[in-house]
Enzyme design. Structure first.
Site, PDB file in Angstrom:
ATOM      1  N   ASP A 288       0.844  -1.196   0.000  1.00 45.84           N
ATOM      2  CA  ASP A 288       0.000   0.000   0.000  1.00 45.84           C
ATOM      3  C   ASP A 288       0.879   1.246   0.000  1.00 45.84           C
ATOM      4  O   ASP A 288       1.629   1.493   0.948  1.00 45.84           O
ATOM      5  CB  ASP A 288      -0.896  -0.018   1.242  1.00 45.84           C
ATOM      6  CG  ASP A 288      -2.035   0.983   1.182  1.00 45.84           C
ATOM      7  OD1 ASP A 288      -2.044   1.827   0.277  1.00 45.84           O
ATOM      8  OD2 ASP A 288      -2.918   0.918   2.046  1.00 45.84           O
ATOM      9  N   ASP A 289       0.814   2.024  -1.076  1.00 50.11           N
ATOM     10  CA  ASP A 289       1.605   3.262  -1.194  1.00 50.11           C
ATOM     11  C   ASP A 289       3.109   2.985  -1.261  1.00 50.11           C
ATOM     12  O   ASP A 289       3.915   3.766  -0.744  1.00 50.11           O
ATOM     13  CB  ASP A 289       1.350   4.206  -0.008  1.00 50.11           C
ATOM     14  CG  ASP A 289       0.000   4.903  -0.078  1.00 50.11           C
ATOM     15  OD1 ASP A 289      -0.801   4.554  -0.961  1.00 50.11           O
ATOM     16  OD2 ASP A 289      -0.254   5.783   0.757  1.00 50.11           O
TER      17      ASP A 289
ATOM     18  N   CYS B  23      -5.559   5.027  -3.826  1.00 45.30           N
ATOM     19  CA  CYS B  23      -5.809   3.651  -3.389  1.00 45.30           C
ATOM     20  C   CYS B  23      -7.053   3.017  -3.986  1.00 45.30           C
ATOM     21  O   CYS B  23      -6.995   1.974  -4.632  1.00 45.30           O
ATOM     22  CB  CYS B  23      -5.893   3.599  -1.863  1.00 45.30           C
ATOM     23  SG  CYS B  23      -4.329   3.981  -1.029  1.00 45.30           S
TER      24      CYS B  23
ATOM     25  N   ASP C  51      -0.310  -0.754  -4.959  1.00 41.78           N
ATOM     26  CA  ASP C  51      -1.489  -0.114  -5.551  1.00 41.78           C
ATOM     27  C   ASP C  51      -1.157   1.240  -6.147  1.00 41.78           C
ATOM     28  O   ASP C  51      -1.837   1.705  -7.062  1.00 41.78           O
ATOM     29  CB  ASP C  51      -2.620   0.014  -4.526  1.00 41.78           C
ATOM     30  CG  ASP C  51      -2.241   0.844  -3.299  1.00 41.78           C
ATOM     31  OD1 ASP C  51      -1.047   1.157  -3.112  1.00 41.78           O
ATOM     32  OD2 ASP C  51      -3.154   1.160  -2.504  1.00 41.78           O
TER      33      ASP C  51
END
Length: 655
Positions: A61-62, A97, A331
């Site tokens: 994530d990120d 996201c 993502d």
């Protein structure tokens, strides 16, 4: 010696034979029916692809590609990157996201799946649910093709809805995902585990990455005796802010700093559009804060690194590793001080849209690297479906890159460019931002600060579940979206163009106009902002994107490429693949043909794509180019060399 290992290996042989027989049957049926609809450039399967592999997908994530984080993940590097292939030009079509995660599940550009941001009314799980998108995802496709499916981690922003906390999306046999609490902060959350609540507190063992790793490993263990191939998707929250590491990693990297590239705290911002142009240089305190967050991100990724190592070890111990396609990616990317921006994503710069993509598995040679093809998150769902022998719906915009993963032959053509888009995010806490509030008016950092991480106010009035914190750059974009959109050159700006006959797209008449649309080709990035400002970067000669060339580009080139990006932002399904392949001239021809009565620029009507041939439809089709196609050039009046494949919608120049 583990007494279960011989049994597990026998089970693997049973599964392997069963998968090969099923794969041959599926391929024979597909051939008899004339192939699967909706898959672009479908290659013929090779012997290596006859057996359908297990698939494990770990999506961080990120996670950045360009800030050096992956230099500190030794297990991922050794077990996946070095043991398989790295796709160096793997891009995200909307670096936020929820839109990106929906794209991963559906294989569509955000303007087609309709989940445009992280929160209602234009995004989040509420939007996804209202559109019925869960009924057809990569999970349902693979499950219908005979795969056992498992999910562990973050789903999409705002999931689950408050009136259905134990909801399990269609297509998943095993489910473990947060349903309440503060999962972003790693502790004090409750999981929905196959329809039952599993509460976690503040103990060291409750750290979310470790808990999700445990559920992923349990899924693999439970499948030891099954004959079906499996698909496991694991989506940890790390290194998303607040980036709380597991306690055992909290003291690591004490001296790490954000890489001091030329883009970090960029010295000259005069080429950037407002409000970026007005941003003051980062202060010493802001730089120190960025470094502190960077260290936490490195620390948070260590548990993910250990998770990958544990999953690989489990697959190896059960005898499944050789039959498993194992993928690691993210993502979206991340910036942290580049171009004087506070922490965040959602920009079209390289830091935000480029993410790691590593894969190992049957048919993939160790140590491979591909830097010749633009591959994106719209492509992963159709790629996995093709490898699994699953049906791909016609609504899919992406295309399969299975040949890069050891399955099938290279396609005859590949895209020349990719669309990147971003939509309004909403208002930050504390009221609507004032777009005129700028450093020039005495506020040192009005548009975002890495100290301000609060939940979007829509959380309080919405039925949405878990939403992520607002970060500094989110606030900058929220301010920018308050600025009125200017008319484009032809009067058919982004989101307002006609139906180009390039695919049937859902009705988005009520959707907001994008904050920007952009094109990324093999070399260039072109960005068109809703305000009318444009940016154009040569990523080869200017890899840190320090000097926009949009003011120097001739208007005829801008017109042709504006038509290209506008056509792509209006595309759907097969039409997207045609426009991606066509080049600026092809898209311009399509626009002119479809906009009788408008007044397009002359260049837009006459430009020709450098590697395209004319077709009866007026849409050029790219010639055979499995490798990078050279970019056409032209010389401006001042002798400055300008390259065709990237420009934007709106007014000329970085105004």
């Amino acid at each position: 010696m583990n007494p279960l290992l011989p049994f597990r290996r026998d089970a693997r042989l049973v599964r392997s034979c069963g998968r090969r027989a099923m794969a041959i049957g599926v391929l024979a049926l597909a051939t008899a029916l004339g192939g699967r609809p909706g898959v672009a450039h479908r290659p013929s399967p090779t012997a290596a692809a006859q057996a359908r592999p297990n698939i494990v997908l770990v999506m961080a994530d990120d996670l950045d590609q360009l800030l050096g984080t992956m230099e500190h993940t030794p297990h991922i590097n050794r077990l996946l990157r070095d043991a398989g292939i790295s796709l160096e030009r793997y891009l995200i079509t909307d670096s936020l996201c929820c839109p990106s995660r929906t794209t991963y599940l559906r294989g569509q550009y955000p303007h087609n799946h309709g989940v445009l941001t992280n929160t209602a009314p234009d995004g989040g799980y509420e939007k996804m649910d209202s559109l019925g998108l869960e009924a057809s995802t990569v999970a349902t496709w693979l499950r219908e093709a005979g795969y056992r499916t498992g999910f562990a981690g973050k789903y999409v922003n705002g999931f689950p809805l408050k009136d259905d906390l134990l909801h399990i999306p269609p297509g998943w046999d095993h489910w473990a995902s947060p349903m309440r609490g503060n999962a972003y902060a790693s502790y004090n959350y409750t999981l929905n585990v196959d329809g039952k609540q599993e509460a976690h507190g503040e103990a060291e063992a409750d750290h979310i990455t470790d808990v999700l790793a445990g559920h992923a490993r349990a899924f693999l263990k439970d499948l030891t005796e099954t004959a079906s191939p499996f698909f496991l998707m694991v989506t940890p929250y790390a290194p998303h802010s607040p980036s709380d590491p597991a306690p055992r990693h909290a003291a690591l990297f004490p001296d790490a700093q954000v890489p001091r590239t030329p883009a970090f705290n960029e010295a000259d911002m005069s080429d950037k559009p407002p409000p970026l142009r007005l941003r003051a240089a980062l202060t010493d305190a802001q730089i120190a804060e960025a470094d502190a967050l960077y260290r936490k991100r490195l620390q948070a990724m260590q548990a993910v690194d250990e998770m990958v190592a544990a999953l690989v070890a489990d697959l190896d111990a059960s005898g499944e590793l050789a039959d498993t396609l194992f993928i690691f990616t993210s993502d979206n990317g991340y910036h942290l001080g580049q171009h004087r921006l506070p922490e965040g994503k959602a920009m079209a710069y390289e830091e935000d849209i480029r993410v790691p993509f590593y894969a190992r598995g049957p048919g993939i040679a160790a140590g491979g690297k591909d830097d010749a093809h633009l591959v994106a998150n719209i492509d992963l769902a159709p790629t996995l479906a093709q490898i699994a022998g699953a049906q791909v719906p016609d609504f899919v915009d992406g295309r399969s890159f299975s040949w890069l993963l050891g399955h099938g032959e290279p396609p005859v053509t590949w895209r020349q460019a990719l669309l990147v888009e971003q939509y309004p995010l909403g208002s930050p806490a504390g009221g609507d931002p004032d777009p005129l509030d700028s450093p020039a008016r005495g506020n040192p950092d009005p548009l975002g600060s890495s100290t301000a991480r609060v939940l979007d106010p829509q959380v309080q009035s919405s039925d949405a579940g878990l939403l992520e914190p607002i970060e500094g750059t989110d606030r900058l974009l929220m301010a920018a979206e308050r600025q009125p959109a200017r008319p484009s050159r032809t009067g058919t700006g982004p989101g307002l163009g006609p139906d180009l006959g390039l695919g049937s797209r859902p009705d988005q008449s009520s959707a907001p106009a994008p904050l920007y649309i952009a094109l990324r080709d093999a070399r260039y990035t072109y960005i068109e902002h809703r305000s009318g400002a444009t940016e154009l970067y040569d990523n080869i000669s200017d890899p840190y994107q320090l000097e926009s060339q949009s003011r120097r580009a001739p208007p005829e080139q801008l017109g042709a490429l504006s038509a290209w990006v506008r056509a792509l932002q209006a595309c759907a399904g097969e039409g997207c693949r045609r426009v991606e392949d066509a080049g600026p001239g092809g898209a311009a021809t399509a626009t002119v043909a479809a906009t009788a009565g408008t007044e397009p620029t002359t260049a837009a009507a006459t430009a020709t794509a450098p590697n395209a041939t004319a077709t009866t439809s007026g849409i050029p089709t790219a010639v055979a180019t499995p490798s990078v196609t050279p970019t056409a050039t032209a010389t401006a009046d001042d002798g400055y060399r300008v390259y065709l494949p990237l420009v934007s919608v709106g007014l000329r120049g970085g105004q």
